[in-house]
Design a protein around this motif. Structure first.
Motif, PDB file in Angstrom:
ATOM      1  N   MET A 287      80.203  -3.850  60.896  1.00 51.39           N
ATOM      2  CA  MET A 287      79.823  -4.436  59.607  1.00 51.39           C
ATOM      3  C   MET A 287      78.353  -4.868  59.632  1.00 51.39           C
ATOM      4  SD  MET A 287      82.701  -4.173  58.051  1.00 51.39           S
ATOM      5  CE  MET A 287      82.580  -5.186  56.614  1.00 51.39           C
ATOM      6  N   LYS A 288      77.948  -5.479  60.723  1.00 50.02           N
ATOM      7  CA  LYS A 288      76.566  -5.924  60.865  1.00 50.02           C
ATOM      8  C   LYS A 288      75.612  -4.728  60.789  1.00 50.02           C
ATOM      9  CE  LYS A 288      75.824  -7.820  64.823  1.00 50.02           C
ATOM     10  NZ  LYS A 288      75.495  -8.588  66.032  1.00 50.02           N
TER      11      LYS A 288
ATOM     12  N   CYS B 231      67.561   5.396  58.608  1.00 45.88           N
ATOM     13  CA  CYS B 231      67.991   4.793  59.861  1.00 45.88           C
ATOM     14  C   CYS B 231      69.278   5.438  60.343  1.00 45.88           C
ATOM     15  CB  CYS B 231      68.198   3.292  59.690  1.00 45.88           C
ATOM     16  SG  CYS B 231      69.599   2.859  58.661  1.00 45.88           S
ATOM     17  N   GLN B 232      69.529   5.228  61.617  1.00 48.90           N
ATOM     18  CA  GLN B 232      70.815   5.580  62.204  1.00 48.90           C
ATOM     19  C   GLN B 232      71.399   4.293  62.737  1.00 48.90           C
ATOM     20  OE1 GLN B 232      70.832   8.485  65.391  1.00 48.90           O
ATOM     21  NE2 GLN B 232      72.996   8.887  65.084  1.00 48.90           N
ATOM     22  N   ARG B 233      72.687   4.103  62.500  1.00 48.37           N
ATOM     23  CA  ARG B 233      73.388   2.892  62.917  1.00 48.37           C
ATOM     24  C   ARG B 233      74.453   3.296  63.926  1.00 48.37           C
ATOM     25  NH1 ARG B 233      72.952   3.098  57.248  1.00 48.37           N
ATOM     26  NH2 ARG B 233      71.936   1.280  56.335  1.00 48.37           N
TER      27      ARG B 233
ATOM     28  N   LYS C 282      80.131  -2.419  49.875  1.00 49.30           N
ATOM     29  CA  LYS C 282      81.558  -2.558  49.560  1.00 49.30           C
ATOM     30  C   LYS C 282      82.424  -1.697  50.479  1.00 49.30           C
ATOM     31  CE  LYS C 282      81.061  -5.391  46.189  1.00 49.30           C
ATOM     32  NZ  LYS C 282      81.206  -6.779  46.559  1.00 49.30           N
ATOM     33  N   LEU C 283      81.799  -0.632  51.037  1.00 52.59           N
ATOM     34  CA  LEU C 283      82.529   0.306  51.879  1.00 52.59           C
ATOM     35  C   LEU C 283      81.684   0.633  53.105  1.00 52.59           C
ATOM     36  CD1 LEU C 283      85.017   2.248  52.143  1.00 52.59           C
ATOM     37  CD2 LEU C 283      83.642   3.942  50.929  1.00 52.59           C
ATOM     38  N   VAL C 284      82.312   0.544  54.284  1.00 55.79           N
ATOM     39  CA  VAL C 284      81.654   0.883  55.542  1.00 55.79           C
ATOM     40  C   VAL C 284      82.397   2.080  56.129  1.00 55.79           C
ATOM     41  CG1 VAL C 284      81.072   0.092  57.858  1.00 55.79           C
ATOM     42  CG2 VAL C 284      80.924  -1.490  55.925  1.00 55.79           C
ATOM     43  N   LEU C 285      81.640   3.150  56.394  1.00 53.17           N
ATOM     44  CA  LEU C 285      82.216   4.379  56.934  1.00 53.17           C
ATOM     45  C   LEU C 285      81.878   4.493  58.417  1.00 53.17           C
ATOM     46  CD1 LEU C 285      81.081   6.618  53.970  1.00 53.17           C
ATOM     47  CD2 LEU C 285      83.350   5.646  54.339  1.00 53.17           C
TER      48      LEU C 285
ATOM     49  N   SER D  81      77.866   4.264  58.428  1.00 55.55           N
ATOM     50  CA  SER D  81      77.142   4.460  57.178  1.00 55.55           C
ATOM     51  C   SER D  81      77.749   3.536  56.137  1.00 55.55           C
ATOM     52  CB  SER D  81      77.170   5.920  56.735  1.00 55.55           C
ATOM     53  OG  SER D  81      78.489   6.381  56.593  1.00 55.55           O
ATOM     54  N   ARG D  82      77.141   3.482  54.983  1.00 61.33           N
ATOM     55  CA  ARG D  82      77.556   2.506  53.959  1.00 61.33           C
ATOM     56  C   ARG D  82      77.547   3.134  52.579  1.00 61.33           C
ATOM     57  NH1 ARG D  82      73.965  -2.140  53.011  1.00 61.33           N
ATOM     58  NH2 ARG D  82      73.921  -1.563  50.856  1.00 61.33           N
ATOM     59  N   GLU D  83      78.365   2.568  51.722  1.00 68.38           N
ATOM     60  CA  GLU D  83      78.365   2.959  50.300  1.00 68.38           C
ATOM     61  C   GLU D  83      78.487   1.710  49.466  1.00 68.38           C
ATOM     62  OE1 GLU D  83      81.189   5.947  49.155  1.00 68.38           O
ATOM     63  OE2 GLU D  83      80.535   7.274  50.748  1.00 68.38           O
TER      64      GLU D  83
END
Length: 184
Positions: free
Chosen positions: A97-98, A107-109, A159-162, A182-184
């Motif tokens: 989440m962070k 970026c790459q997470r 709202k959404l974390v992939l 990734s995020r949406e």
């Protein structure tokens, strides 16, 4: 491909440390060494325990990343976990989440998880997390609940974390796996 490169380098470094008699000293903090060496060798500048405010997230000291690597405008946000016993998925979920907080696209997470093969196999993470559906997890885990409250107050909170898991890389019983966020 950077995630597999980091996994391979870290797995072999862990196997080397094990062969050299340092298996008892393996820890999350030590994972920074192979990661930093690998990224620096590939032209990245690194900062460890980096405050997220530079990336538009949080107030100073609220959220930190284990490693932030930068190269030619590209950023890698990285969290690490070394699992010694049955994994606490909520600790990994906090890192996922962070990692999703910065709204930047360049970026790459990555969450890099290492440990004995049997232990890493036990870690079960979902492919996606709807933030609004995590309240039940927060009720059963006080520490995660505190984190989730802070997370939801961030302007950049998605709202959404992939989550996408890499194949595990093994070297002499030490396994490393990367989770791309990734995020949406």
């Amino acid at each position: 491909m950077r995630d597999l490169f980091l996994c391979k380098a870290t797995a072999h470094w862990l196997a080397y440390k094990k062969a050299a008699g340092f298996e008892h000293a393996l820890s999350e903090a030590l994972l920074i060494v192979p990661v930093a060496e690998c990224l620096a060798a590939n032209g990245y500048t690194l900062k460890t325990e980096t405050d997220t405010t530079k990336y538009g997230v949080g107030t100073p000291g609220l959220f930190n990343y284990d490693v932030v690597a930068e190269k030619e405008g590209e950023v890698v946000f990285l969290e690490t976990k070394y699992l010694r016993a049955k994994p606490n998925a909520n600790r990994c979920l906090t890192d996922l989440m962070k990692l999703a907080l910065p709204a930047t696209d360049n970026c790459q997470r990555l969450l890099l998880v290492a440990g004995k093969a049997k232990i890493v196999e036990l870690l079960q993470l979902e492919r996606q997390y709807h933030v609004d559906d995590l309240d039940d997890v927060a009720k059963s885990d006080r520490e995660f609940g505190r984190f989730l409250n802070k997370f939801k107050t961030e302007k950049s909170s998605p709202k959404l974390v992939l989550v996408q898991a890499s194949d595990p890389i093994e070297a002499d019983g030490e396994v490393v796996k990367a989770f791309t966020v990734s995020r949406e």
